[in-house]
Design an enzyme around this catalytic site. Structure first.
Site, PDB file in Angstrom:
ATOM      1  N   HIS A  45       0.799  -1.231   0.000  1.00  0.00           N
ATOM      2  CA  HIS A  45       0.000   0.000   0.000  1.00  0.00           C
ATOM      3  C   HIS A  45       0.829   1.278   0.000  1.00  0.00           C
ATOM      4  CE1 HIS A  45      -4.396   1.228   1.165  1.00  0.00           C
ATOM      5  NE2 HIS A  45      -4.017   1.729   0.017  1.00  0.00           N
ATOM      6  N   ASP A  58      -9.794  -0.224   4.026  1.00  0.00           N
ATOM      7  CA  ASP A  58      -8.597  -0.748   4.694  1.00  0.00           C
ATOM      8  C   ASP A  58      -8.915  -1.133   6.134  1.00  0.00           C
ATOM      9  OD1 ASP A  58      -5.861  -1.129   5.466  1.00  0.00           O
ATOM     10  OD2 ASP A  58      -5.220   0.534   4.187  1.00  0.00           O
ATOM     11  N   HIS A  68      -6.469  -0.656   8.215  1.00  0.00           N
ATOM     12  CA  HIS A  68      -5.542   0.264   8.881  1.00  0.00           C
ATOM     13  C   HIS A  68      -5.717   1.693   8.360  1.00  0.00           C
ATOM     14  CE1 HIS A  68      -3.699  -3.749   8.273  1.00  0.00           C
ATOM     15  NE2 HIS A  68      -3.346  -3.647   9.545  1.00  0.00           N
ATOM     16  N   ASP A  86      -3.140   3.735   7.989  1.00  0.00           N
ATOM     17  CA  ASP A  86      -1.927   4.041   7.212  1.00  0.00           C
ATOM     18  C   ASP A  86      -1.529   5.512   7.358  1.00  0.00           C
ATOM     19  OD1 ASP A  86      -1.906   1.386   6.512  1.00  0.00           O
ATOM     20  OD2 ASP A  86      -2.624   1.674   4.473  1.00  0.00           O
ATOM     21  N   HIS A  93       4.291   1.118   4.093  1.00  0.00           N
ATOM     22  CA  HIS A  93       2.874   0.863   3.741  1.00  0.00           C
ATOM     23  C   HIS A  93       1.925   1.286   4.865  1.00  0.00           C
ATOM     24  CE1 HIS A  93       2.245  -3.559   5.389  1.00  0.00           C
ATOM     25  NE2 HIS A  93       2.819  -2.782   6.276  1.00  0.00           N
ATOM     26  N   ASP A 142      -7.365  -1.792  -0.243  1.00  0.00           N
ATOM     27  CA  ASP A 142      -6.393  -2.652   0.435  1.00  0.00           C
ATOM     28  C   ASP A 142      -7.143  -3.942   0.753  1.00  0.00           C
ATOM     29  OD1 ASP A 142      -4.867  -4.000   2.401  1.00  0.00           O
ATOM     30  OD2 ASP A 142      -3.959  -2.115   3.066  1.00  0.00           O
ATOM     31  N   ASP A 199      -6.698  -6.179   2.754  1.00  0.00           N
ATOM     32  CA  ASP A 199      -6.873  -6.510   4.179  1.00  0.00           C
ATOM     33  C   ASP A 199      -8.078  -5.791   4.803  1.00  0.00           C
ATOM     34  OD1 ASP A 199      -6.016  -3.965   5.235  1.00  0.00           O
ATOM     35  OD2 ASP A 199      -3.923  -4.632   5.287  1.00  0.00           O
ATOM     36  N   GLU A 253      -1.847  -4.936  -1.532  1.00  0.00           N
ATOM     37  CA  GLU A 253      -1.592  -5.784  -0.350  1.00  0.00           C
ATOM     38  C   GLU A 253      -1.987  -7.242  -0.530  1.00  0.00           C
ATOM     39  OE1 GLU A 253       0.101  -5.156   2.482  1.00  0.00           O
ATOM     40  OE2 GLU A 253       0.508  -3.053   1.987  1.00  0.00           O
TER      41      GLU A 253
END
Ligand SMILES: NC(=[NH2+])NCCC[C@H](N)C(=O)O
Ligand SMILES: [Mn+2]
Length: 307
Positions: free
Chosen positions: A101, A128, A130, A132, A145, A231, A233, A276
């Protein structure tokens, strides 16, 4: 309901220099093998696969002053920025296949510049687990990332915050983050300080995905360039194990599909990153296949009977 789409260019960015696990460099091939181009063609989209960008290898070194592989990260992001900008200027919709990412930085820097050049209003949907939004001072890992959103907003090393030589690409107000459920301690402080608009999983549990997405898409109109930073994830690990930084408690299949369908309904998506995906951690490419399935929804494959 069928809608016509601009021609798409697929750009592979096979690197994991920004990640804590190796394997995201294999993401572009796994998505191709899962049939991303064919799926788009089947939806009536004109697709050109531009192949892969060719950047520096992953030196697999520990962090230096809070960053791992900063030089390599800069080089990959320059390549991505140039490739994405070229497609946009050509009137095409770039789909960047990561890669980790950190590449969202190059991609969105290009998109933001294109919006300035064409007078479009940018909206970024950051799907996402996260935020980030780490910096070298607060990162627990040094992995870049975990930093692209901060860099895009001007927090980070100059090589990254001024990737196109002009200054920070965006203001926090253009971003909507959806699915967030893992934010580091210092990162959380920064997210609050900078007023990021976060639709975390607790909020999604409480109000439902439909309302969260309505809010995230509020104000999107004919003049909006909608960029989707997907992303993988973001998805619950029970359906998407093939990523380096899994976090339980993510959107299930149907919630994810609703997200994509609601984006498709706006008709404003003009660029997309899929990042990712880590085939080394996947099971028989199922996560890549799921990602392709969700891309079909982004391009208007609907589960709605009443249309
Ligand atoms: N794009 C991602 N998968 N980011 C994960 C970041 C994990 C953690 N917050 C870090 O900064 O190291
Ligand atoms: Mn991410």
């Amino acid at each position: 309901m069928s809608r016509s789409y601009p021609p798409v260019s697929i750009i592979g960015a096979p690197t994991d220099v920004g990640a804590g696990h190796r394997g995201a460099r294999l993401g572009p091939e796994a998505l191709r093998i899962a049939g991303i181009a064919e799926a788009l063609v089947a939806r009536g989209v004109d697709v050109l696969d531009r192949g892969n960008l060719d950047g520096p290898r992953n030196p697999w070194q520990p962090p230096v002053e809070g960053y791992r592989h900063l030089d390599e990260v800069v080089q990959w992001n320059r390549l991505v920025m140039e490739a994405v900008l070229a497609e946009l200027r050509d009137g095409r919709m770039p789909i960047m296949l990561g890669g980790d990412h950190c590449l969202g930085l190059g991609s969105i820097t290009a998109v933001a510049r294109h919006c300035r050049e064409t007078g479009k209003e940018l909206r970024v949907l950051w799907l996402d687990a996260h935020a980030d939004f780490n910096t070298s001072q607060v990162t627990p890992s040094g992995n870049v990332h975990g930093m692209p959103v901060a860099c895009l907003c001007g927090l980070g090393p100059r090589e990254l915050t001024h990737l196109d030589g002009e200054g920070p690409a965006i203001q926090p107000s253009v971003i909507r983050q959806i699915g967030i459920r893992s934010v580091d301690e210092g990162e959380k402080r920064l997210v609050k300080q900078h007023g990021l608009d976060v639709y975390d999983m607790r909020y999604i549990d409480e109000v439902g995905m439909r309302r969260a997405m309505e809010e995230a898409l509020e104000g999107v109109d004919e003049n909006t360039h909608l960029h989707v930073s997907f992303d993988v994830d973001f998805l619950d690990p029970s359906i998407a194990p093939g990523v380096g930084t899994t976090v339980p408690g993510g959107p299930n299949y149907r919630e994810a599909q609703l997200v994509m369908e609601m984006i498709a309904d706006t008709g404003r998506m003009a660029s997309l990153d899929i990042v990712e995906l880590n085939p080394v951690l996947d099971s028989h490419n199922t996560t890549a296949e799921l990602a392709v399935d969700l891309v079909e929804s982004l391009f208007g494959k609907s589960t709605l009977m009443r249309d």
